[in-house]
Design an enzyme around this catalytic site. Structure first.
Site, PDB file in Angstrom:
ATOM      1  CG  ASP A  28      10.300  15.925  22.138  1.00  0.00           C
ATOM      2  OD1 ASP A  28      11.462  15.686  21.070  1.00  0.00           O
ATOM      3  OD2 ASP A  28      10.523  15.431  23.449  1.00  0.00           O
ATOM      4  CE  LYS A  89      16.151  14.593  17.321  1.00  0.00           C
ATOM      5  NZ  LYS A  89      15.851  14.509  18.485  1.00  0.00           N
ATOM      6  CD  GLU A 166      16.147  16.915  21.315  1.00  0.00           C
ATOM      7  OE1 GLU A 166      16.934  16.697  22.372  1.00  0.00           O
ATOM      8  OE2 GLU A 166      15.408  16.993  20.672  1.00  0.00           O
ATOM      9  CG  ASP A 188      17.372  14.793  26.218  1.00  0.00           C
ATOM     10  OD1 ASP A 188      16.511  13.457  26.809  1.00  0.00           O
ATOM     11  OD2 ASP A 188      16.740  15.525  25.987  1.00  0.00           O
TER      12      ASP A 188
END
Ligand code: AMP
Length: 599
Positions: A28, A89, A166, A188
């Site tokens: 992840d 990211k 994800e 999330d």
């Protein structure tokens, strides 16, 4: 927005002897933190390797120009921001060069450093080289962003066997062995980003139906809000401006995050930081108590924004809330209890957070990696509580005040061991005792649950609204330890209930319910006052004023009036609890008349 659909995450293509038997890891690669996981022992255990399972996604150069990754890099962000890169990211898929020291790097190169650090850690544990990985990306990532992630893997020396979404990974972590068709909502909320996705899972194949969110919302914003509140307090109450001192600000930011995390489990937290500055040669120390209620108020707008995204995700997937079979919590910030409450209110079901929300996506990636290796899907073994445990208080259930509102402290599906606290408030001035009832069950009415224990807690004289903290500890053997602590004095009572989990079956519970109902019906009249979580707020303000006046004047009243005052006060409060407001007001009028004649 185009959503990349994972419609083929079964391992079918590897079944004809073409299995990759070299280890494949699941990764992840997160904005704030990254994790690596892999399957060992054939197909049963998923192990997470690294310090506590999490590596901050931060890359830097140390003073000697050596690459550092993770906590070490995070620790130098304040003192050497020019040599440190965070949140890379967010830039994946762009050509932006990121300065670090004397050179500038592509996002793929910086991400590769994080992947390499994770790979080395896994190799140390597995004691063999690792060349293959499944890496997760957000569902909304474009082809370019996915390609950049693949390239980062290659730069790190990893063959990226598959990129998966994800939310797909999270649902695999929970449902890899379930063959029923299910529609799952994944909420999330991490350190810097919020995503909500809806997936359909059928025979281990996951399809993403919708995905939306906010790229700049997460736990860091909550830390920032506590920090802003602290600096204002320090400025106003301690006459000190710390905003220009980066080291003190970094310390306060860390303290803010620590407080935020503690408030997920405790109703209050004291933030203490020594030596935050000097005034006339005297050291200034910070000591500030923050309550969960105040923290929840601070972040309310942010949480409401996440719920708007939840509604949008439902709309995009053309689904009603009732179509959602399961809600999964992902990301460290979902440990904030208010988030579960909001989702529970909207969907009428308890969200699942029992698989560590920080590690859930990496675990799902490892399960997918296992499939790529031809191993049967692996389950994540967990000890969870199948029931909620809580206490009762005065409050509203279905719009009606009752003395038996159920307040769950440890919720069903919580991973064990678990410990949670909540605050309650006394109802009357000088309340002599409070009853702590311990229940197992899920019903909003405490009496519809199973009573496990009943304890009377004698209190020291103090004004109405004094705080009592209830603390529950449940271990993996089902032993439930209970404490009630009077905040003002620190006095406490403790009790232990053995075998709290395994005690009763569902049918026993309904038999008990009947019995408990009967017991309650007979004992209700002489029950000591329960604590109230809504405290005096439950009383309409006009009635509250009269009751307060009555407590003030009572000691000056002649004996014969005092009895009448006490009786009227009790009757008024009963009437409010039973929602007979007209009766309560008429008795409050009588009380006011008596008070008028007392000095
Ligand atoms: P993630 O990016 O998923 O690793 O999430 C990291 C964020 O979760 C950080 O902002 C942490 O402060 C936050 N976090 C971790 N544990 C808790 C907790 N118990 N309560 C509230 N926030 C938490």
């Amino acid at each position: 927005m185009k959503i990349h659909r994972d419609t083929a995450v079964s391992s079918q293509s590897y079944e004809n002897g073409e299995k990759i038997m070299e280890p494949i890891v699941g990764i992840d690669l997160g904005t704030t933190n990254s994790e690596i996981a892999f399957i060992i022992d054939g197909n049963s255990t998923v192990l997470i390797e690294n310090d506590n399972g999490i590596v901050p996604s931060v890359v830097g150069l140390d003073a000697d120009g050596k690459i550092i990754v993770g906590t070490e890099a995070l620790n130098q962000t304040v003192i050497a921001p020019e040599r440190t890169v965070q949140s890379v990211k967010r830039l994946m898929g762009t050509d932006q060069r990121i300065p670090m020291g004397d050179a500038a790097y592509l996002p793929q190169e910086v991400s590769a450093c994080i992947l390499k650090a994770l790979k080395e850690r896994a190799e140390r544990v597995l004691q063999k080289p690792i060349g293959n990985a499944v890496i997760t990306v957000p569902a909304y990532f474009t082809d370019t962003q996915r390609q950049a992630t693949r390239e980062a893997g290659e730069i790190a020396g990893l063959n990226v066997v598959r990129i998966i979404n994800e939310p797909t990974a999270a649902s695999l972590a929970y449902e890899s062995e379930n063959t029923a068709t299910q529609t799952i909502l994944i909420y999330d909320l991490g350190g810097g980003t919020f995503d909500v996705s809806i997936v359909r899972i059928e025979n281990g194949i996951v399809e993403v139906l919708s995905s939306t969110g906010d790229n700049h919302l997460g736990g860091d914003d909550f830390d920032q809000k506590i920090l802003a509140m602290l600096t204002t307090y320090i400025q106003k109450e301690l006459s000190l401006d710390v905003t220009q001192n980066p080291v003190v600000m970094a310390r306060l930011r860390r303290a803010a995050e620590k407080a935020k995390i503690a408030l997920s489990f405790e109703p209050f937290i004291r933030i203490e930081e020594d030596h935050i500055g000097k005034q006339l040669f005297k050291n200034i120390h910070l000591s500030y108590e923050l309550s969960r209620i105040d923290f929840e108020e601070m972040i309310e707008d942010d949480l409401l924004r996440t719920m708007d995204s939840v509604s949008k995700a439902l709309e995009d997937a053309s689904l009603l809330p009732s179509a959602i079979d399961k809600i999964i919590l992902v990301g460290g910030s979902t440990r904030i209890p208010q988030i579960s409450h909001m989702l529970e209110n909207k969907f009428g079901q308890t969200p699942h957070g029992e698989i560590d929300p920080d590690l859930c996506v990496a675990l799902g990636a490892a399960i997918q990696a296992g499939r790529e290796m031809g191993l049967n899907s692996s389950s994540v073994l967990l000890d969870i509580t199948p029931y909620s445990f809580g206490t009762s208080a005065v409050g509203e259930v279905d719009g009606i005040y009752t003395a038996h509102m159920y307040v769950p402290l440890i919720r069903r599906n919580t991973k064990l061991p678990a410990s949670r606290s909540d605050a309650f408030y006394t109802m009357y001035d000088n309340q002599e005792h409070v009853e702590v009832n311990v229940y197992q069950g899920e019903n909003a009415h405490a009496l519809d649950n199973v009573l496990l224990g009943k304890y009377i807690f004698d209190l020291t004289p103090s004004p109405a609204g004094s705080v009592i903290i209830a603390h529950f500890d449940l271990d993996i053997n089902g032993i439930l330890k209970i404490q009630a602590i009077e905040k003002v004095s620190g006095n406490k009572i403790e009790a232990v209930i053995e075998n709290a989990i395994g005690r009763f079956s569902e049918s026993e519970i309904s038999q008990f319910k009947q019995r408990v109902d009967d017991i309650w019906r007979h004992s209700e009249t002489d029950t000591p006052a329960a604590a109230t979580r809504i405290s005096l707020d439950a009383l309409p303000p006009d009635i509250k004023d009269i009751l307060n006046k009555a407590s003030d004047k009572m000691e000056h009243a002649p004996d014969e009036d005092r009895d009448e005052i006490v009786n009227l006060m009790e009757d008024i409060q009963d009437a409010v609890l039973e929602n007979r407001l007209d009766d309560a007001r008429s008795m409050a009028g009588q009380l006011e008349e008596i008070l008028f004649y007392i000095e």
